[in-house]
Design a protein around this motif. Structure first.
Motif, PDB file in Angstrom:
ATOM      1  N   ASP A 113     -40.482   0.309  18.343  1.00 53.48           N
ATOM      2  CA  ASP A 113     -40.451   1.187  17.191  1.00 53.48           C
ATOM      3  C   ASP A 113     -38.991   1.603  17.008  1.00 53.48           C
ATOM      4  OD1 ASP A 113     -39.948   3.219  19.037  1.00 53.48           O
ATOM      5  OD2 ASP A 113     -41.836   4.281  18.691  1.00 53.48           O
ATOM      6  N   CYS A 114     -38.719   2.480  16.033  1.00 48.01           N
ATOM      7  CA  CYS A 114     -37.315   2.759  15.697  1.00 48.01           C
ATOM      8  C   CYS A 114     -36.552   3.384  16.854  1.00 48.01           C
ATOM      9  CB  CYS A 114     -37.241   3.640  14.453  1.00 48.01           C
ATOM     10  SG  CYS A 114     -37.968   5.294  14.641  1.00 48.01           S
ATOM     11  N   SER A 115     -37.154   4.366  17.518  1.00 45.96           N
ATOM     12  CA  SER A 115     -36.447   5.037  18.609  1.00 45.96           C
ATOM     13  C   SER A 115     -36.382   4.175  19.865  1.00 45.96           C
ATOM     14  CB  SER A 115     -37.107   6.383  18.922  1.00 45.96           C
ATOM     15  OG  SER A 115     -38.486   6.231  19.198  1.00 45.96           O
ATOM     16  N   GLY A 116     -37.395   3.317  20.056  1.00 47.42           N
ATOM     17  CA  GLY A 116     -37.348   2.398  21.191  1.00 47.42           C
ATOM     18  C   GLY A 116     -36.211   1.406  21.060  1.00 47.42           C
ATOM     19  N   LEU A 117     -35.963   0.934  19.835  1.00 44.90           N
ATOM     20  CA  LEU A 117     -34.851   0.016  19.592  1.00 44.90           C
ATOM     21  C   LEU A 117     -33.521   0.724  19.830  1.00 44.90           C
ATOM     22  CD1 LEU A 117     -33.828  -2.757  18.545  1.00 44.90           C
ATOM     23  CD2 LEU A 117     -33.830  -1.743  16.250  1.00 44.90           C
ATOM     24  N   ALA A 118     -33.398   1.973  19.366  1.00 45.82           N
ATOM     25  CA  ALA A 118     -32.162   2.726  19.572  1.00 45.82           C
ATOM     26  C   ALA A 118     -31.906   2.964  21.056  1.00 45.82           C
ATOM     27  CB  ALA A 118     -32.232   4.057  18.829  1.00 45.82           C
ATOM     28  N   GLU A 119     -32.958   3.305  21.793  1.00 46.73           N
ATOM     29  CA  GLU A 119     -32.812   3.518  23.233  1.00 46.73           C
ATOM     30  C   GLU A 119     -32.327   2.240  23.914  1.00 46.73           C
ATOM     31  OE1 GLU A 119     -35.357   5.201  27.057  1.00 46.73           O
ATOM     32  OE2 GLU A 119     -36.432   4.286  25.382  1.00 46.73           O
ATOM     33  N   TYR A 120     -32.943   1.120  23.571  1.00 44.38           N
ATOM     34  CA  TYR A 120     -32.557  -0.160  24.166  1.00 44.38           C
ATOM     35  C   TYR A 120     -31.105  -0.505  23.844  1.00 44.38           C
ATOM     36  CZ  TYR A 120     -32.062  -5.212  24.576  1.00 44.38           C
ATOM     37  OH  TYR A 120     -31.593  -6.470  24.874  1.00 44.38           O
ATOM     38  N   ALA A 121     -30.720  -0.363  22.580  1.00 41.85           N
ATOM     39  CA  ALA A 121     -29.375  -0.749  22.162  1.00 41.85           C
ATOM     40  C   ALA A 121     -28.317   0.036  22.909  1.00 41.85           C
ATOM     41  CB  ALA A 121     -29.238  -0.544  20.656  1.00 41.85           C
ATOM     42  N   TRP A 122     -28.506   1.345  23.014  1.00 45.94           N
ATOM     43  CA  TRP A 122     -27.489   2.156  23.684  1.00 45.94           C
ATOM     44  C   TRP A 122     -27.542   2.024  25.201  1.00 45.94           C
ATOM     45  CZ3 TRP A 122     -23.026   4.241  22.531  1.00 45.94           C
ATOM     46  CH2 TRP A 122     -22.675   4.294  21.180  1.00 45.94           C
ATOM     47  N   ALA A 123     -28.714   1.687  25.745  1.00 42.96           N
ATOM     48  CA  ALA A 123     -28.776   1.404  27.180  1.00 42.96           C
ATOM     49  C   ALA A 123     -27.919   0.192  27.514  1.00 42.96           C
ATOM     50  CB  ALA A 123     -30.220   1.171  27.621  1.00 42.96           C
ATOM     51  N   LYS A 124     -27.889  -0.804  26.605  1.00 46.05           N
ATOM     52  CA  LYS A 124     -27.044  -1.975  26.809  1.00 46.05           C
ATOM     53  C   LYS A 124     -25.574  -1.597  26.823  1.00 46.05           C
ATOM     54  CE  LYS A 124     -29.800  -5.510  27.299  1.00 46.05           C
ATOM     55  NZ  LYS A 124     -29.767  -6.286  28.562  1.00 46.05           N
ATOM     56  N   ILE A 129     -29.901   7.755  25.943  1.00 45.83           N
ATOM     57  CA  ILE A 129     -30.081   8.647  24.799  1.00 45.83           C
ATOM     58  C   ILE A 129     -31.507   9.164  24.671  1.00 45.83           C
ATOM     59  CG2 ILE A 129     -28.201   7.577  23.492  1.00 45.83           C
ATOM     60  CD1 ILE A 129     -30.353   6.165  21.778  1.00 45.83           C
ATOM     61  N   GLY A 130     -32.400   8.752  25.547  1.00 46.14           N
ATOM     62  CA  GLY A 130     -33.791   9.167  25.449  1.00 46.14           C
ATOM     63  C   GLY A 130     -34.591   8.205  24.581  1.00 46.14           C
ATOM     64  N   GLY A 131     -35.906   8.328  24.667  1.00 43.70           N
ATOM     65  CA  GLY A 131     -36.768   7.366  23.991  1.00 43.70           C
ATOM     66  C   GLY A 131     -37.414   7.847  22.713  1.00 43.70           C
ATOM     67  N   HIS A 132     -37.053   9.045  22.260  1.00 47.38           N
ATOM     68  CA  HIS A 132     -37.642   9.583  21.038  1.00 47.38           C
ATOM     69  C   HIS A 132     -36.539  10.152  20.153  1.00 47.38           C
ATOM     70  CE1 HIS A 132     -41.624   9.155  22.840  1.00 47.38           C
ATOM     71  NE2 HIS A 132     -41.110   9.690  23.941  1.00 47.38           N
ATOM     72  N   GLN A 136     -32.628  11.925  20.908  1.00 47.35           N
ATOM     73  CA  GLN A 136     -31.576  11.079  20.343  1.00 47.35           C
ATOM     74  C   GLN A 136     -30.732  11.848  19.331  1.00 47.35           C
ATOM     75  OE1 GLN A 136     -33.730   7.619  18.940  1.00 47.35           O
ATOM     76  NE2 GLN A 136     -34.073   6.846  21.015  1.00 47.35           N
ATOM     77  N   TRP A 137     -31.352  12.725  18.571  1.00 48.88           N
ATOM     78  CA  TRP A 137     -30.633  13.564  17.608  1.00 48.88           C
ATOM     79  C   TRP A 137     -29.629  14.468  18.325  1.00 48.88           C
ATOM     80  CZ3 TRP A 137     -29.177  14.132  12.823  1.00 48.88           C
ATOM     81  CH2 TRP A 137     -28.870  15.394  12.289  1.00 48.88           C
ATOM     82  N   ASN A 138     -29.921  14.789  19.588  1.00 50.92           N
ATOM     83  CA  ASN A 138     -29.065  15.677  20.363  1.00 50.92           C
ATOM     84  C   ASN A 138     -28.287  14.929  21.451  1.00 50.92           C
ATOM     85  OD1 ASN A 138     -29.847  18.435  19.294  1.00 50.92           O
ATOM     86  ND2 ASN A 138     -31.861  17.641  19.841  1.00 50.92           N
ATOM     87  N   ALA A 139     -28.158  13.613  21.292  1.00 49.65           N
ATOM     88  CA  ALA A 139     -27.548  12.793  22.344  1.00 49.65           C
ATOM     89  C   ALA A 139     -26.039  12.622  22.210  1.00 49.65           C
ATOM     90  CB  ALA A 139     -28.212  11.414  22.372  1.00 49.65           C
ATOM     91  N   GLY A 140     -25.434  13.291  21.240  1.00 49.21           N
ATOM     92  CA  GLY A 140     -23.998  13.092  21.070  1.00 49.21           C
ATOM     93  C   GLY A 140     -23.418  14.006  20.024  1.00 49.21           C
TER      94      GLY A 140
END
Length: 221
Positions: A113-124, A129-132, A136-140
């Motif tokens: 889903d959208c947040s799962g993709l964001a979590e994966y991308a930044w983990a790389k 950044i968290g999974g939701h 993620q809104w508060n991750a930076g």
């Protein structure tokens, strides 16, 4: 694709510049470094919400991006997301390790889903950044719209005045385009959100992830 050797050179150059501007190409003599996010082996984005292929124009722009120290993480993140083009949308699916089976109506779909993709991308890129969307809104750092750069997270809310209503996140390619997992029945794809009336109404802001670096794997077995 940014090679491991090239990434090391980028980091070293960024540190030496102490926040100055560095070009991703030609950072070290004899070192092969490319910043392109175009991968011939990647599946073509399907026809869905505002689909766009990675055009020759876009590919031609990427190696010449001048980045501030630390921006290579954003490039790595968006490159990782782009490599997932064509992976199905799965509600509740995806994590730092890649696509997974989701939950609810996504339970039988292996994807993001959208947040799962964001979590994966930044983990790389080495950043947790968290999974939701809420963490993620508060991750930076909040980023002005005219300063969005590759890898920044762009958020959309039912009420742009209320972060509690955020329901979607994408990974910026630039200030107009993002790679995201839109909705059930679609797949990870590229979309132009800037100028789209629906997205413009719901745009709440952009965040540049930082700080929470993933710990190195333990050497114990």
């Amino acid at each position: 694709m940014i090679t491991e050797t090239g990434l090391a050179s980028i980091v070293a150059a960024a540190a030496a510049l102490m926040g100055g501007v560095a070009l991703l190409t030609g950072l070290a003599a004899g070192t092969h470094v490319t910043a392109t996010m175009c991968d011939d082996a990647s599946p073509s984005p399907p026809r869905a919400e505002h689909p766009e292929s990675v055009s020759a124009e876009l590919c031609g722009q990427l190696p010449d991006i001048a980045v501030l120290a630390g921006a290579e993480r954003g490039l790595i993140a968006v490159q990782a997301a782009l490599r997932m083009r064509g992976i199905p949308y799965s509600w509740g699916g995806g994590n730092a390790n890649g696509p997974t089976y989701g939950i609810g109506h996504g339970a039988h779909i292996h994807g993001f889903d959208c947040s799962g993709l964001a979590e994966y991308a930044w983990a790389k890129a080495g950043v947790q950044i968290g999974g939701h969307t809420s963490p993620q809104w508060n991750a930076g750092t909040r980023i002005p719209r005219d300063q969005i750069r590759p890898g920044d997270l762009v958020f959309f809310a039912h009420d742009p005045a209320s972060p509690a209503t955020i329901h979607h996140v994408g990974i910026a390619i630039d200030a107009k385009r993002m790679v995201h997992a839109p909705s059930t029945g679609s797949t990870v794809l590229i979309a132009t959100w800037a100028g789209d009336p629906y997205r413009e109404r719901e745009f709440i802001g952009a965040v540049r992830p930082a700080a929470r670096i993933l710990a190195a794997p333990s050497s114990r077995r």
